[in-house]
Design an enzyme around this catalytic site. Structure first.
Site, PDB file in Angstrom:
ATOM      1  N   LYS A 145       0.847  -1.214   0.000  1.00 27.28           N
ATOM      2  CA  LYS A 145       0.000   0.000   0.000  1.00 27.28           C
ATOM      3  C   LYS A 145       0.872   1.249   0.000  1.00 27.28           C
ATOM      4  CE  LYS A 145      -1.695   1.625   4.004  1.00 27.28           C
ATOM      5  NZ  LYS A 145      -1.451   3.050   4.276  1.00 27.28           N
ATOM      6  N   ASN A 146       1.866   1.282   0.872  1.00 27.75           N
ATOM      7  CA  ASN A 146       2.648   2.509   1.050  1.00 27.75           C
ATOM      8  C   ASN A 146       3.682   2.723  -0.044  1.00 27.75           C
ATOM      9  OD1 ASN A 146       1.084   3.016   3.230  1.00 27.75           O
ATOM     10  ND2 ASN A 146       2.606   2.409   4.747  1.00 27.75           N
ATOM     11  N   CYS A 158      -4.984  12.465  11.679  1.00 22.59           N
ATOM     12  CA  CYS A 158      -5.745  11.229  11.460  1.00 22.59           C
ATOM     13  C   CYS A 158      -5.781  10.499  12.792  1.00 22.59           C
ATOM     14  CB  CYS A 158      -5.094  10.400  10.370  1.00 22.59           C
ATOM     15  SG  CYS A 158      -3.524   9.738  10.880  1.00 22.59           S
ATOM     16  N   ARG A 193      -0.004  14.574  12.405  1.00 19.89           N
ATOM     17  CA  ARG A 193       0.442  14.434  11.012  1.00 19.89           C
ATOM     18  C   ARG A 193       0.750  15.798  10.363  1.00 19.89           C
ATOM     19  NH1 ARG A 193      -1.063   9.226   9.520  1.00 19.89           N
ATOM     20  NH2 ARG A 193       0.719   9.250   8.088  1.00 19.89           N
ATOM     21  N   ASP A 233       4.351   0.738  12.125  1.00 18.08           N
ATOM     22  CA  ASP A 233       3.103   0.130  11.642  1.00 18.08           C
ATOM     23  C   ASP A 233       2.898  -1.279  12.175  1.00 18.08           C
ATOM     24  OD1 ASP A 233       3.326   1.678   8.341  1.00 18.08           O
ATOM     25  OD2 ASP A 233       2.779   2.464  10.312  1.00 18.08           O
ATOM     26  N   ARG A 236      -8.615  -0.433   4.793  1.00 13.21           N
ATOM     27  CA  ARG A 236      -7.769   0.594   4.140  1.00 13.21           C
ATOM     28  C   ARG A 236      -6.423  -0.014   3.737  1.00 13.21           C
ATOM     29  NH1 ARG A 236      -6.201   4.736   7.940  1.00 13.21           N
ATOM     30  NH2 ARG A 236      -4.791   5.163   6.203  1.00 13.21           N
TER      31      ARG A 236
HETATM   32  C1  EPZ Z   1       4.363   6.972   6.055  1.00 14.47           C
HETATM   33  O1  EPZ Z   1       3.611   8.029   6.616  1.00 14.47           O
HETATM   34  C2  EPZ Z   1       3.413   5.786   5.983  1.00 14.47           C
HETATM   35  N1  EPZ Z   1       2.273   6.112   5.135  1.00 14.47           N
HETATM   36  C3  EPZ Z   1       2.922   5.439   7.390  1.00 14.47           C
HETATM   37  O2  EPZ Z   1       2.092   4.275   7.287  1.00 14.47           O
HETATM   38  C4  EPZ Z   1       4.136   5.105   8.245  1.00 14.47           C
HETATM   39  O3  EPZ Z   1       3.713   4.813   9.567  1.00 14.47           O
HETATM   40  C5  EPZ Z   1       5.103   6.291   8.257  1.00 14.47           C
HETATM   41  O4  EPZ Z   1       5.476   6.621   6.894  1.00 14.47           O
HETATM   42  C6  EPZ Z   1       6.375   5.993   9.035  1.00 14.47           C
HETATM   43  O5  EPZ Z   1       7.009   4.882   8.469  1.00 14.47           O
HETATM   44  C7  EPZ Z   1       2.422   6.092   3.788  1.00 14.47           C
HETATM   45  O6  EPZ Z   1       3.499   5.840   3.272  1.00 14.47           O
HETATM   46  C8  EPZ Z   1       1.197   6.373   2.984  1.00 14.47           C
HETATM   47  P1  EPZ Z   1       6.474  10.372   8.116  1.00 14.47           P
HETATM   48  P2  EPZ Z   1       4.218   9.541   6.606  1.00 14.47           P
HETATM   49  O7  EPZ Z   1       6.374  11.616   7.324  1.00 14.47           O
HETATM   50  O8  EPZ Z   1       4.964   9.775   5.336  1.00 14.47           O
HETATM   51  C9  EPZ Z   1       6.333  13.578  11.614  1.00 14.47           C
HETATM   52  C10 EPZ Z   1       0.172   2.971   7.705  1.00 14.47           C
HETATM   53  O9  EPZ Z   1      -0.325   2.497   8.740  1.00 14.47           O
HETATM   54  N2  EPZ Z   1       6.291  14.591  10.529  1.00 14.47           N
HETATM   55  O10 EPZ Z   1       7.703   9.544   8.018  1.00 14.47           O
HETATM   56  O11 EPZ Z   1       3.127  10.468   6.950  1.00 14.47           O
HETATM   57  C11 EPZ Z   1       5.034  12.775  11.697  1.00 14.47           C
HETATM   58  O12 EPZ Z   1       4.058  13.488  12.439  1.00 14.47           O
HETATM   59  C12 EPZ Z   1       0.708   4.380   7.687  1.00 14.47           C
HETATM   60  O13 EPZ Z   1       0.287   2.328   6.628  1.00 14.47           O
HETATM   61  C13 EPZ Z   1       6.384  15.939  10.866  1.00 14.47           C
HETATM   62  O14 EPZ Z   1       6.506  16.310  12.030  1.00 14.47           O
HETATM   63  O15 EPZ Z   1       5.229   9.426   7.819  1.00 14.47           O
HETATM   64  C14 EPZ Z   1       5.486  11.515  12.380  1.00 14.47           C
HETATM   65  O16 EPZ Z   1       5.566  11.766  13.769  1.00 14.47           O
HETATM   66  C15 EPZ Z   1       0.520   5.092   9.013  1.00 14.47           C
HETATM   67  N3  EPZ Z   1       6.327  16.857   9.864  1.00 14.47           N
HETATM   68  C16 EPZ Z   1       6.905  11.305  11.827  1.00 14.47           C
HETATM   69  O17 EPZ Z   1       7.319  12.579  11.329  1.00 14.47           O
HETATM   70  C17 EPZ Z   1       6.200  16.494   8.544  1.00 14.47           C
HETATM   71  O18 EPZ Z   1       6.167  17.390   7.666  1.00 14.47           O
HETATM   72  C18 EPZ Z   1       6.971  10.279  10.707  1.00 14.47           C
HETATM   73  O19 EPZ Z   1       6.168  10.748   9.660  1.00 14.47           O
HETATM   74  C19 EPZ Z   1       6.099  15.120   8.225  1.00 14.47           C
HETATM   75  C20 EPZ Z   1       6.150  14.174   9.235  1.00 14.47           C
END
Ligand code: EPZ
Length: 416
Positions: free
Chosen positions: A22-23, A116, A121, A305, A397
């Site tokens: 998915k990701n 979410c 996020r 995850d 999802r």
């Molecule tokens: C991706 O989300 C995945 N989703 C998530 O999977 C996964 O948990 C996550 O990466 C971490 O591996 C998809 O790929 C669609 P991040 P993403 O940006 O890109 C903070 C699932 O269950 N952050 O690496 O949103 C954020 O709040 C989902 O399949 C900021 O602060 O993750 C989090 O604490 C859930 N500012 C951390 O970084 C930003 O601009 C990691 O987020 C961006 C992120």
């Protein structure tokens, strides 16, 4: 509303072909916006999130068609660069379209994806990186308005190895006039899959999968045909199911190195995990022991995850297990449902302490987010008696027909 009804206590035996990731496929859909030629993506899982991403592309004027696990995307007739809030709100990954829209149309208007079920996020890291590439950004009435007319390559350093921010910069930089670099890039395998897909489209990206990614801009991208990587989180979820239920399960179409951090923990808990090429065999007999402390980290650390699923193993393993969630703020909401089933867990801020119990008891439960919902299925498989999991749209999802996968392994689970 549909639900799963599970009669627990059965061992699992058989073979699972793991779904596409998915990701990985979500940013690939966004990348399709970068060309006006046809794109074909194989091993594309049939999930709510993937359907929502297709709806976002359709709202922009693109045509999408699914035949089995192959999706064809044709963005030749793109008529808009605006993603309405009703769609952006349904799918966090709509933020990936920002970089691709700017790469294609030099303009984008995307509703803030918002928080979410698992945290706030924020997207500050995304926006800071785009600003460093001279993208003009304004926010108004809950929308992000971007203008990349004067966009230029840059040497970007991310404050945190954000997966989405890394992918957004890659999607914008592939058409920039020069070389962009990303330092402190996310190393997740899905980022590498995006690199390989972009390069199949004629881009020149290198270094994905490491902390330093280099993108040499090219004038135009062409259509491509590509097969998405296996879903390491779905694979890990079924590996944990096999470990806690007992039995012997062979997973096919996996990349063992993508899930090594889990395999180590399952072995520490007393399960047998054998990797061979694109297959992983999980064998488990008797009660597992605590795997000690589990801390979620960016890849290649233990994936956030799988934090909720491994918590179910911690609930029934002998001993005390400490789970630390370092990535998201509210990823323990499912624990209250586990305690209804007899789990002994104490949660304080980002730490959950599990005291293993011999048995869980079936109960009426409700999913509140994707991975927490998957954990409730695992708990139901292990529990004595009947467990009902409501609000399963959260789970669908990210997991393709889990009730069919688990039934094929001998579990007593139905969707009603
Ligand atoms: C991706 O989300 C995945 N989703 C998530 O999977 C996964 O948990 C996550 O990466 C971490 O591996 C998809 O790929 C669609 P991040 P993403 O940006 O890109 C903070 C699932 O269950 N952050 O690496 O949103 C954020 O709040 C989902 O399949 C900021 O602060 O993750 C989090 O604490 C859930 N500012 C951390 O970084 C930003 O601009 C990691 O987020 C961006 C992120």
């Amino acid at each position: 509303m549909s639900k799963y009804i599970i009669n627990g206590g059965r061992k699992l035996r058989g073979t699972v072909r793991v779904q596409g990731a998915k990701n990985a496929v979500l940013p690939l859909f966004a990348a399709a916006l970068l060309t006006d030629e046809r794109v074909v993506i194989h091993n594309c899982p049939d999930l709510i999130d993937v359907s929502n991403m297709a709806r976002i592309l359709n709202s922009l004027g693109a045509e999408t068609e699914r035949r089995g696990d192959t999706v064809t995307i044709d963005t030749g007739y793109m008529r808009s660069y605006e993603i309405p809030s009703r769609l952006a709100g349904e799918l966090r990954s709509s933020i990936f379209t920002l970089g691709a829209l700017l790469g294609r149309a030099k303009k984008a208007k995307v509703a803030y994806p918002g928080g979410c079920d698992i945290g706030l996020r924020p997207i500050d890291i995304h926006l800071k990186a785009l600003c460093e590439m001279n993208v003009r950004i304004a926010d108004r009435y809950g929308y992000i308005l971007c203008d990349a007319t004067d966009m230029r390559p840059a040497d970007v350093t991310l404050d945190y190895p954000s997966v989405g921010a890394t992918e957004n910069v890659m999607l914008l930089a592939v058409t920039a006039d020069g070389v962009t670099t990303i330092a402190n890039a996310a190393r997740e395998p899905e980022v590498y899959d995006l690199q390989e897909f972009l390069n199949a489209m004629g881009a020149r990206v290198s270094g994905a999968g490491t902390s330093f990614v280099k993108i040499e801009g090219v004038p135009k991208l062409k259509g491509a045909e590509y097969t998405t990587m296996p879903d390491r989180i779905a694979a890990g979820t079924y590996m944990i199911a096999a470990a806690i239920c007992g039995g012997e399960v062979l997973l096919r179409n996996v990349c063992p190195e993508h899930i090594n951090s889990l395999s180590v923990k399952l072995r520490e808990a007393g399960a047998e995990v054998k990797a061979d090429g694109s297959e992983i065999l999980v064998r488990s007999e008797g009660r597992l022991r605590s795997p000690g402390c589990i801390e979620t980290r960016p890849y290649p650390g233990f994936p956030t995850d799988l934090q909720a699923p491994i918590g179910v193993l911690a609930s029934v393993a002998e001993g005390t297990t400490v789970v630390v969630e370092n990535i998201f703020e509210t990823r323990f909401k499912h624990v209250a449902e586990l305690t209804k089933m007899g789990a002994s867990v104490k949660v304080k801020d980002k730490v959950a302490v599990f005291t293993g119990v011999k048995t869980l008891n079936g109960a009426e439960t409700a999913a509140m987010d994707l991975r927490g919902g998957a954990a409730l299925i695992l708990a139901g498989l292990r529990a004595h008696g009947t467990t009902v999991v409501n609000d399963i749209h959260h789970i669908e999802r990210g997991y393709e027909a889990p009730e069919k996968v688990l039934s094929s392994l001998g579990a007593d689970i139905v969707k009603v």
